[in-house]
Motif scaffolding. Sequence first.
Motif, PDB file in Angstrom:
ATOM      1  N   UNK A   1     -12.915  56.474  39.453  1.00 40.14           N
ATOM      2  CA  UNK A   1     -12.207  57.001  38.302  1.00 40.14           C
ATOM      3  C   UNK A   1     -10.879  57.552  38.840  1.00 40.14           C
ATOM      4  N   UNK A   2      -9.854  57.617  37.992  1.00 44.56           N
ATOM      5  CA  UNK A   2      -8.501  57.845  38.482  1.00 44.56           C
ATOM      6  C   UNK A   2      -7.816  59.006  37.768  1.00 44.56           C
ATOM      7  N   UNK A   3      -6.809  59.558  38.439  1.00 45.63           N
ATOM      8  CA  UNK A   3      -5.873  60.513  37.858  1.00 45.63           C
ATOM      9  C   UNK A   3      -4.471  59.925  38.000  1.00 45.63           C
TER      10      UNK A   3
ATOM     11  N   UNK B   1       5.999  53.243  37.213  1.00 43.90           N
ATOM     12  CA  UNK B   1       5.892  54.198  36.108  1.00 43.90           C
ATOM     13  C   UNK B   1       4.418  54.431  35.825  1.00 43.90           C
ATOM     14  N   UNK B   2       3.964  55.670  35.963  1.00 42.80           N
ATOM     15  CA  UNK B   2       2.562  56.024  35.739  1.00 42.80           C
ATOM     16  C   UNK B   2       2.485  57.024  34.592  1.00 42.80           C
ATOM     17  N   UNK B   3       1.488  56.835  33.729  1.00 36.95           N
ATOM     18  CA  UNK B   3       1.362  57.719  32.574  1.00 36.95           C
ATOM     19  C   UNK B   3      -0.112  57.938  32.246  1.00 36.95           C
ATOM     20  N   UNK B   4      -0.463  59.190  31.908  1.00 37.18           N
ATOM     21  CA  UNK B   4      -1.810  59.511  31.453  1.00 37.18           C
ATOM     22  C   UNK B   4      -1.845  59.524  29.930  1.00 37.18           C
ATOM     23  N   UNK B   5      -3.022  59.299  29.377  1.00 40.06           N
ATOM     24  CA  UNK B   5      -3.195  59.254  27.929  1.00 40.06           C
ATOM     25  C   UNK B   5      -4.471  59.995  27.550  1.00 40.06           C
ATOM     26  N   UNK B   6      -4.428  60.712  26.432  1.00 38.81           N
ATOM     27  CA  UNK B   6      -5.634  61.318  25.909  1.00 38.81           C
ATOM     28  C   UNK B   6      -5.568  62.822  25.791  1.00 38.81           C
TER      29      UNK B   6
ATOM     30  N   UNK C   1      -7.900  60.527  29.729  1.00 42.33           N
ATOM     31  CA  UNK C   1      -8.915  59.540  29.376  1.00 42.33           C
ATOM     32  C   UNK C   1      -8.602  58.199  30.028  1.00 42.33           C
ATOM     33  N   UNK C   2      -7.322  57.861  30.078  1.00 38.85           N
ATOM     34  CA  UNK C   2      -6.864  56.581  30.612  1.00 38.85           C
ATOM     35  C   UNK C   2      -5.563  56.804  31.365  1.00 38.85           C
ATOM     36  N   UNK C   3      -5.345  56.020  32.404  1.00 32.79           N
ATOM     37  CA  UNK C   3      -4.081  56.045  33.134  1.00 32.79           C
ATOM     38  C   UNK C   3      -3.515  54.634  33.145  1.00 32.79           C
ATOM     39  N   UNK C   4      -2.233  54.511  32.799  1.00 31.33           N
ATOM     40  CA  UNK C   4      -1.559  53.218  32.833  1.00 31.33           C
ATOM     41  C   UNK C   4      -0.425  53.250  33.846  1.00 31.33           C
ATOM     42  N   UNK C   5      -0.066  52.070  34.326  1.00 35.71           N
ATOM     43  CA  UNK C   5       1.048  51.972  35.282  1.00 35.71           C
ATOM     44  C   UNK C   5       1.735  50.629  35.149  1.00 35.71           C
TER      45      UNK C   5
END
Length: 226
Positions: free
Chosen positions: A153-155, A173-178, A209-213
Amino acid sequence: MDRSSIQFGDLRRLTPIDPMFGGGRGKPVDRHYIEGFLQRHAADVRGRMLEVGEDHYTRRYGGERVTSAEVLHADRSNPRADWVADLATGDGLPEAAFDGFICTQTLQYVYPLEAAVRSAWRLLRPGGTWLLSVPGISQISPYDRDRWGEHWRFTPQSVQRLLATTFPSEGVEVRAHGNVLAAVAFLHGLACEDLTLEELDHHDDRYPLLVTAAARKPAATAQVAA
């Protein structure tokens, strides 16, 4: 707050409302963030594309910009796979071949993460972009755990550091969501339809909840990063 004022209601249970990530009720909550991320990066879905498992997102967000939509799968069980290869090793994948690589909810099943990042770098053409999402707060998928192994699982910080092992930081570019409500809803298997758009889009970086990059390979180099 007085304990007696907390009303758990339908959530006071030891099993989720829907054990299939909310897919039995509607659109899973994590898909709201994945699809929003891909929509924001639709311009990167172009040319020759590779996607894990299927080509749905490639065709949905790339449209006429896509000249070839190809599918990567880890074994031969997927009849739609154009490439059967292990992302951890990159064996069987062409080098500098793709303008973009869509890789959603996949890296948690790959144990040697840095090797997978190097494989993604190698398969991209100069100027190509890796669009990925990974779980933060999430249940385990028994089907995938028993088939591939479910390891991570990731941060946002772990994703940033992981990608920096290969991709230049200015191209990442990294972004967290939730938020806490979205996370609780997702763990219980509620769907997007159970929440309002305002509730889904509220951001609280304590509850990723989710991390995108989006990681871009520089246009000026065709060499694999060390």
